[in-house]
Scaffold this motif. Sequence first.
Motif, mmCIF file in Angstrom:
data_model
loop_
_atom_site.group_PDB
_atom_site.id
_atom_site.type_symbol
_atom_site.label_atom_id
_atom_site.label_comp_id
_atom_site.label_asym_id
_atom_site.label_seq_id
_atom_site.Cartn_x
_atom_site.Cartn_y
_atom_site.Cartn_z
ATOM 1 N N SER A 322 0.803 -1.087 -0.083
ATOM 2 C CA SER A 322 0.008 -0.086 -0.033
ATOM 3 C C SER A 322 0.940 1.250 -0.046
ATOM 4 O O SER A 322 1.981 1.269 0.504
ATOM 5 N N ARG A 323 0.365 2.280 -0.596
ATOM 6 C CA ARG A 323 1.058 3.487 -0.422
ATOM 7 C C ARG A 323 1.212 4.051 0.750
ATOM 8 O O ARG A 323 2.354 4.722 1.284
ATOM 9 N N ARG A 324 0.418 3.883 1.706
ATOM 10 C CA ARG A 324 0.346 4.389 3.160
ATOM 11 C C ARG A 324 1.352 3.423 4.044
ATOM 12 O O ARG A 324 1.930 4.014 4.820
ATOM 13 N N THR A 325 1.253 2.446 3.858
ATOM 14 C CA THR A 325 2.042 1.358 4.778
ATOM 15 C C THR A 325 3.178 0.859 4.197
ATOM 16 O O THR A 325 4.043 0.279 4.886
ATOM 17 N N GLY A 326 3.230 0.488 3.001
ATOM 18 C CA GLY A 326 4.314 -0.183 2.127
ATOM 19 C C GLY A 326 5.584 0.437 2.543
ATOM 20 O O GLY A 326 6.534 -0.357 2.952
ATOM 21 N N TYR A 327 5.928 1.643 2.449
ATOM 22 C CA TYR A 327 7.085 2.228 2.703
ATOM 23 C C TYR A 327 7.592 2.224 4.131
ATOM 24 O O TYR A 327 8.756 1.716 4.473
ATOM 25 N N PRO A 328 6.707 2.657 5.029
ATOM 26 C CA PRO A 328 6.861 2.378 6.462
ATOM 27 C C PRO A 328 7.444 0.869 6.765
ATOM 28 O O PRO A 328 8.340 0.607 7.574
ATOM 29 N N VAL A 329 6.627 -0.018 6.368
ATOM 30 C CA VAL A 329 6.902 -1.510 6.569
ATOM 31 C C VAL A 329 8.581 -1.835 6.066
ATOM 32 O O VAL A 329 9.128 -2.551 6.802
ATOM 33 N N TYR A 414 9.056 -11.536 0.051
ATOM 34 C CA TYR A 414 8.873 -10.435 0.304
ATOM 35 C C TYR A 414 9.576 -9.344 -0.739
ATOM 36 O O TYR A 414 8.976 -8.267 -1.067
ATOM 37 N N LEU A 415 10.797 -9.825 -1.205
ATOM 38 C CA LEU A 415 11.585 -8.994 -2.020
ATOM 39 C C LEU A 415 10.596 -8.540 -3.454
ATOM 40 O O LEU A 415 11.012 -7.278 -3.717
ATOM 41 N N PRO A 416 10.116 -9.420 -3.970
ATOM 42 C CA PRO A 416 9.232 -8.708 -5.242
ATOM 43 C C PRO A 416 8.342 -7.467 -4.799
ATOM 44 O O PRO A 416 8.085 -6.714 -5.518
ATOM 45 N N ARG A 417 7.868 -7.826 -3.531
ATOM 46 C CA ARG A 417 6.999 -6.611 -3.185
ATOM 47 C C ARG A 417 7.631 -5.260 -2.915
ATOM 48 O O ARG A 417 7.292 -4.246 -3.189
ATOM 49 N N VAL A 418 8.953 -5.424 -2.585
ATOM 50 C CA VAL A 418 9.976 -4.247 -2.493
ATOM 51 C C VAL A 418 10.041 -3.723 -3.962
ATOM 52 O O VAL A 418 9.958 -2.399 -4.064
ATOM 53 N N ALA A 419 10.145 -4.525 -4.831
ATOM 54 C CA ALA A 419 10.491 -4.123 -6.209
ATOM 55 C C ALA A 419 9.131 -3.338 -6.538
ATOM 56 O O ALA A 419 9.075 -2.413 -7.336
ATOM 57 N N TYR A 420 7.988 -3.802 -6.422
ATOM 58 C CA TYR A 420 6.760 -3.417 -6.670
ATOM 59 C C TYR A 420 6.526 -2.085 -6.079
ATOM 60 O O TYR A 420 6.276 -0.920 -6.871
ATOM 61 N N ALA A 436 15.345 -1.937 -8.186
ATOM 62 C CA ALA A 436 15.316 -2.120 -6.808
ATOM 63 C C ALA A 436 15.802 -3.437 -6.223
ATOM 64 O O ALA A 436 16.565 -3.514 -5.450
ATOM 65 N N LEU A 437 15.772 -4.398 -7.083
ATOM 66 C CA LEU A 437 16.280 -5.653 -6.654
ATOM 67 C C LEU A 437 17.760 -5.539 -6.822
ATOM 68 O O LEU A 437 18.495 -6.109 -5.742
ATOM 69 N N SER A 534 11.418 1.508 -19.588
ATOM 70 C CA SER A 534 10.711 0.354 -20.405
ATOM 71 C C SER A 534 9.927 -0.373 -19.306
ATOM 72 O O SER A 534 10.120 -0.386 -18.165
ATOM 73 N N SER A 535 8.653 -1.200 -19.848
ATOM 74 C CA SER A 535 8.018 -2.027 -18.941
ATOM 75 C C SER A 535 8.563 -3.422 -18.864
ATOM 76 O O SER A 535 9.481 -4.012 -19.550
ATOM 77 N N PHE A 536 8.001 -3.894 -17.856
ATOM 78 C CA PHE A 536 8.535 -5.333 -17.286
ATOM 79 C C PHE A 536 7.650 -6.027 -16.640
ATOM 80 O O PHE A 536 6.624 -5.369 -16.025
ATOM 81 N N THR A 537 7.412 -7.227 -16.698
ATOM 82 C CA THR A 537 6.363 -8.330 -15.864
ATOM 83 C C THR A 537 7.080 -8.614 -14.481
ATOM 84 O O THR A 537 8.139 -9.149 -14.361
ATOM 85 N N LEU A 538 6.284 -8.305 -13.559
ATOM 86 C CA LEU A 538 6.629 -8.412 -12.237
ATOM 87 C C LEU A 538 5.738 -9.442 -11.340
ATOM 88 O O LEU A 538 4.567 -8.770 -11.142
ATOM 89 N N GLU A 539 6.165 -10.672 -11.289
ATOM 90 C CA GLU A 539 5.103 -11.284 -10.377
ATOM 91 C C GLU A 539 5.236 -11.242 -9.073
ATOM 92 O O GLU A 539 6.321 -11.304 -8.470
ATOM 93 N N LEU A 540 4.015 -11.140 -8.488
ATOM 94 C CA LEU A 540 4.257 -11.144 -6.773
ATOM 95 C C LEU A 540 3.693 -12.642 -6.379
ATOM 96 O O LEU A 540 2.652 -13.152 -6.443
ATOM 97 N N PRO A 541 4.614 -13.348 -6.177
ATOM 98 C CA PRO A 541 4.518 -14.635 -5.903
ATOM 99 C C PRO A 541 3.866 -15.101 -4.545
ATOM 100 O O PRO A 541 3.877 -13.979 -3.553
#
Length: 719
Positions: A322-329, A414-420, A436-437, A534-541
């Motif tokens: 989330s925009r509100r909680t993603g960065y603080p976490v 969790y790391l793919p969520r960081v990239a997201y 980010a990765l 560029s665009s890329f596909t990012l899977e959130l496993p």
Amino acid sequence: MGLTIRSTGKGAADTELIIRKPSPDAKVAALAGNPNVGKSTVFNNLTGMNQHTGNWPGKTVTNAQGFCSTDKYSYVLVDIPGTYSLMAHSAEEEIARNFICFGGADEIIVVCDATCLERNLNLVLQTIEICDEVIVCVNLMDEAKRKHIAIDIEKLEHILGVPVVGAVAREKKSLDGLLLRMDEMADAQMNSRQPVKVHYPEEIEQAAELVLPAVKEILERNGRKRPAAKWLALKLLEGDTSLLEELNKATGTDICKEPAVSGALNEARRLLESRGVDPNTLKDKIVSTVVKQAEDIGRAVVQSKEQGYRGLDKKLDRILTSRRTGYPVMIALLAAILWLTITGANYPSQLLSQGLFWVQDKLMELFVHIGAPKWLTGMLIEGVYRVLAWVVSVMLPPMAIFFPLFTLLEDAGYLPRVAYNLDKPFKRCCACGKQALSMCMGFGCNAAGIVGCRIIDSPRERLIAMLTNNFVPCNGRFPTLIALITMFFIGTKSAAGSSVIAALMLTAAIVLGVVMTFVVSGILSRTLLKGVPSSFTLELPPYRRPQIGKVIVRSIFDRTLFVLGRAVVVAAPAGLVIWFLANVDAGGVSLLAHLSDFLDPFARLLGLDGVILLAFILGFPANEIVVPIMIMAYMAQGSLLELDSLSEMHRLFVDNGWTWVTAVCTMLFSLMHWPCSTTLLTIRKETGGLKWTAAAFLIPTVTGMLLCFLVSRAALLLG
């Protein structure tokens, strides 16, 4: 992505991909699959430690080869890069497609994730279109069971017309069924099967039929079974240039210039145009047809009784992305990891230091006993060995804690969520979200972060990631930052909560480094490396329970010991140089003192002094020896020293003119200065030239000097 000698460097990418067979009659089996489906776990459990790692020809994407055997056959397993599709829009997709088409594999094993089978079937259908020798391994059956997902394996095998096996790859015994099916295929017991066909719209089927005879004739003439004629006909209609280049290499002829092929293609394209199908529409129809058929098969074989676990994943993602909680976490988790690293590394680092310096004392006694010259004893013991002891005792404990903790987050998903979360900031900088990765990898070792930039497809964005990776402090800079934070801002006496405050201040320093990464990436994107992101596909496993034992072993052997080994290799000659400078006099003053006096006027403009700047210069091979060099220079000793406590070190620094401004500027310069020699060497190998290596040296250095100058001048103006 392993950081190994074979996986680093441009030269490795220019060699041919050689399949190493344990015996001439060994079968070659390729492992394909989407990212995060457990393909590497299948590979590792089948091959054990009998592996070889290299690079794909012409690419900077690593491959792994391993051996396994059954009672009937021996197999060479080739781990194809994880990919979502074979449409070849990225290096990974292109390599996977080319190896399946032209790599000479006897069997293709497509590993799927049982918890999201429908999405994985897209790759399965594309692979079956290219060749018939396909085995589908539905992995993570235990995860599917926990999520109340049931898969009818027999029905799936009946629909696909190829062997299908269920597995839990982390349990090696569950892969016996896969080995059995591999033997059956090698025995040619699968010839009676009819693999599923993808049924395209009528106009596309008719166009493909027009090209099919000419394509079949070309393939038969060259004795090629792959790729399948219909699939190749469709690709020729699409005008897939990258495939045509590979096909021309494989057949030794320009297939599109063959009269029969070019005539059939012209006729087929006229047919498509008359039906209102242009090249772009053709590609869209082909993709949508495959996706729809995968969805239909998925619905036919998958039953999901409950949505509880999916709901839990979604609830976690609402918090973590989330925009509100993603960065603080993210910041809180980073602070927690750093706190654990700081707290946990202190005692083992002290014990390791005591042990290594005990060995030093014994070596000194040995050299005295054998009557070795004093200069030789000084060079080897007080120079080379003492530097190595410092590097090992300072680096090993934090890395042994930091790398496993970081890998646990990666293993948990969790790391793919960081990239997201960081994708939008990087996009605003006209850079790639995958940066980010690679930035995260730089926390452990910037050289590893540079190699990690290979995952970025765009050369422009890959360069941006390499040039800015050093703004994230590596593990070797943590001790300097922690020591300065403790001495000048927390206090040297152990107090309740001091380690927490140290972790928070270190986190703030790292966040500053991340912010500078964004700023400099944006400047580069608008100046030297202009371009559109560029665009890329990012899977959130899905979130998974980490395999703690394997994570620890993998982190220690694949990351910690390897990075430590590289640091030791460059630290040994550095110790020799430092000892030489400290022990050779000119006019009664050591060369070390002469150099620090020469640098002092410029260093004071940056809020430093000559000793500090010289320590960073001599610490070029390994950042861990910066503080010991400062101590040695201040105490006018001829060898590296270790003071008994931070209190003594603080007193020494203050006596030599340090203030809180000096500490802040030293921390800033530690955060932002030239990369170490190992990182620069890796950049040189990855970019293949000195221009970008020089840029990687200058960009953080100039930025750090400018920031230190501004801080020191501001402090001077404010009194």
